[in-house]
Write a protein that holds these residues in place. Structure first.
Motif, PDB file in Angstrom:
ATOM      1  N   ASP A 171       0.835  -1.020  -0.161  1.00  0.00           N
ATOM      2  CA  ASP A 171       0.076   0.280   0.177  1.00  0.00           C
ATOM      3  C   ASP A 171       0.551   1.363   0.370  1.00  0.00           C
ATOM      4  N   PHE A 172       2.052   1.384   0.663  1.00  0.00           N
ATOM      5  CA  PHE A 172       2.408   2.303   0.313  1.00  0.00           C
ATOM      6  C   PHE A 172       3.456   2.723  -0.473  1.00  0.00           C
ATOM      7  N   LEU A 173       3.903   1.622  -1.384  1.00  0.00           N
ATOM      8  CA  LEU A 173       4.334   1.901  -2.651  1.00  0.00           C
ATOM      9  C   LEU A 173       3.055   2.412  -3.803  1.00  0.00           C
ATOM     10  N   LEU A 174       1.985   1.746  -3.764  1.00  0.00           N
ATOM     11  CA  LEU A 174       0.780   2.244  -4.304  1.00  0.00           C
ATOM     12  C   LEU A 174       0.302   3.578  -4.203  1.00  0.00           C
ATOM     13  N   LEU A 175       1.332   3.559  -2.579  1.00  0.00           N
ATOM     14  CA  LEU A 175       0.666   5.335  -2.196  1.00  0.00           C
ATOM     15  C   LEU A 175       1.824   6.264  -2.873  1.00  0.00           C
ATOM     16  N   ILE A 176       2.664   6.297  -3.294  1.00  0.00           N
ATOM     17  CA  ILE A 176       3.986   7.065  -3.960  1.00  0.00           C
ATOM     18  C   ILE A 176       3.496   7.363  -5.071  1.00  0.00           C
ATOM     19  N   LYS A 177       3.292   5.777  -6.205  1.00  0.00           N
ATOM     20  CA  LYS A 177       3.388   5.871  -7.208  1.00  0.00           C
ATOM     21  C   LYS A 177       1.961   6.558  -7.746  1.00  0.00           C
ATOM     22  N   THR A 178       1.025   6.767  -6.588  1.00  0.00           N
ATOM     23  CA  THR A 178       0.291   7.313  -6.879  1.00  0.00           C
ATOM     24  C   THR A 178       0.481   9.102  -7.013  1.00  0.00           C
ATOM     25  N   PHE A 179       0.474   9.275  -6.129  1.00  0.00           N
ATOM     26  CA  PHE A 179       0.977  10.509  -5.680  1.00  0.00           C
ATOM     27  C   PHE A 179       1.994  10.929  -6.476  1.00  0.00           C
ATOM     28  N   SER A 180       2.952  10.552  -6.850  1.00  0.00           N
ATOM     29  CA  SER A 180       4.050  10.730  -8.557  1.00  0.00           C
ATOM     30  C   SER A 180       3.249  10.574 -10.067  1.00  0.00           C
ATOM     31  N   TYR A 181       2.156   9.539  -9.928  1.00  0.00           N
ATOM     32  CA  TYR A 181       1.177   9.363 -11.090  1.00  0.00           C
ATOM     33  C   TYR A 181       0.079  11.181 -11.607  1.00  0.00           C
ATOM     34  N   ILE A 182      -0.030  11.489  -9.910  1.00  0.00           N
ATOM     35  CA  ILE A 182      -0.844  12.593 -10.174  1.00  0.00           C
ATOM     36  C   ILE A 182      -0.380  14.029 -10.764  1.00  0.00           C
ATOM     37  N   LEU A 183       0.803  14.156  -9.610  1.00  0.00           N
ATOM     38  CA  LEU A 183       2.024  15.335  -9.867  1.00  0.00           C
ATOM     39  C   LEU A 183       2.610  15.195 -10.750  1.00  0.00           C
ATOM     40  N   ARG A 184       2.627  14.291 -11.593  1.00  0.00           N
ATOM     41  CA  ARG A 184       3.035  14.170 -13.619  1.00  0.00           C
ATOM     42  C   ARG A 184       2.478  14.643 -13.567  1.00  0.00           C
ATOM     43  N   ARG A 185       1.100  13.493 -14.116  1.00  0.00           N
ATOM     44  CA  ARG A 185       0.000  15.055 -14.770  1.00  0.00           C
ATOM     45  C   ARG A 185      -0.641  16.181 -14.817  1.00  0.00           C
ATOM     46  N   THR A 186      -0.571  16.585 -13.920  1.00  0.00           N
ATOM     47  CA  THR A 186      -0.539  17.690 -13.212  1.00  0.00           C
ATOM     48  C   THR A 186       0.436  18.783 -13.734  1.00  0.00           C
ATOM     49  N   SER A 187       1.101  18.118 -14.195  1.00  0.00           N
ATOM     50  CA  SER A 187       3.271  19.117 -14.411  1.00  0.00           C
ATOM     51  C   SER A 187       3.058  19.500 -16.082  1.00  0.00           C
TER      52      SER A 187
END
Length: 223
Positions: free
Chosen positions: A75-91
């Motif tokens: 779950d922790f790794l999924l959390l990090i990946k989800t954060f990264s995905y959201i920030l990459r897309r917003t950028s």
């Protein structure tokens, strides 16, 4: 209005559920960590020694972050990946902050307004330099800084040197230091002048329009 800036998969929805379950302080710490890692990845390292040191520090920070979050490792790794995905897309998108807020709330279904605001503030800090550079490159460089002119005489041929054509050369100097040269004969210059005159008349007419004022209506006296 919804925009197609991100695809929400089942895994992403699971990651968003974990984000929603985090206390705000923990959420903020993870958000800042992921953002720093993205900046570090873009910047890169200067030497192998620095890369090794940075990797060790990153592993230690990641372990501390995992203990802080307190969820199973998958779950922790999924959390990090989800954060990264959201920030990459917003950028990758330049939109209004209010629209991004609505997208995070409605499409991603983030439930805490404070978390939504934190992502938007981070996005604004990231995109502001980009917008400033675009404004400077696209607009300021195209401003006319100075105008120069001269007259040239064009001779039609060596055999007919008496047939000469007067040409006006306008040189427009831009803020970027680039010169725009316009060469026109009498008729073309007259046409350009008439176009400028029409523009000036339109501007004068707009400036001459009276400003609308709100009429004051007297209220009837109370009995």
């Amino acid at each position: 209005m919804s925009i197609n800036w991100i695809k929400i998969t089942d895994r992403a929805r699971e990651g968003i559920k974990i984000i929603n379950s985090l206390p705000y302080n923990t959420f903020s710490t993870v958000l800042q960590y992921v953002h720093r890692q993205m900046l570090t990845t873009v910047a890169g390292g200067d030497s192998k020694g620095e890369n090794a040191s940075s990797t060790a520090e990153n592993e230690n920070a990641l372990e501390e972050l995992e203990r802080l979050v307190g969820v199973p490792r998958p779950d922790f790794l999924l959390l990090i990946k989800t954060f990264s995905y959201i920030l990459r897309r917003t950028s990758t998108y330049i939109i209004k902050p209010s629209l991004l807020q609505a997208e995070l709330r409605d499409k991603l279904q983030l439930q805490d307004e404070a978390k939504i605001d934190a992502i938007v503030r981070l996005w604004v800090r990231q995109t502001t330099p980009i917008m400033n550079n675009l404004a400077r490159d696209c607009y300021e460089s195209n401003e006319i800084a100075d105008v120069a002119w001269k007259l040239n005489v064009e001779i039609s041929s060596h055999c007919q040197q008496r047939e000469k054509t007067a040409l006006a050369v306008l040189q427009l100097k831009t803020g970027a230091g680039e010169d725009i040269n316009l060469e026109m004969n009498h008729d073309e210059l007259l046409q350009l002048y008439q176009q400028f005159e029409c523009i000036q008349n339109e501007l004068d007419a707009m400036n001459a329009q009276p400003k609308t004022t709100k009429a004051t209506v007297a209220k009837p006296a109370q009995v």
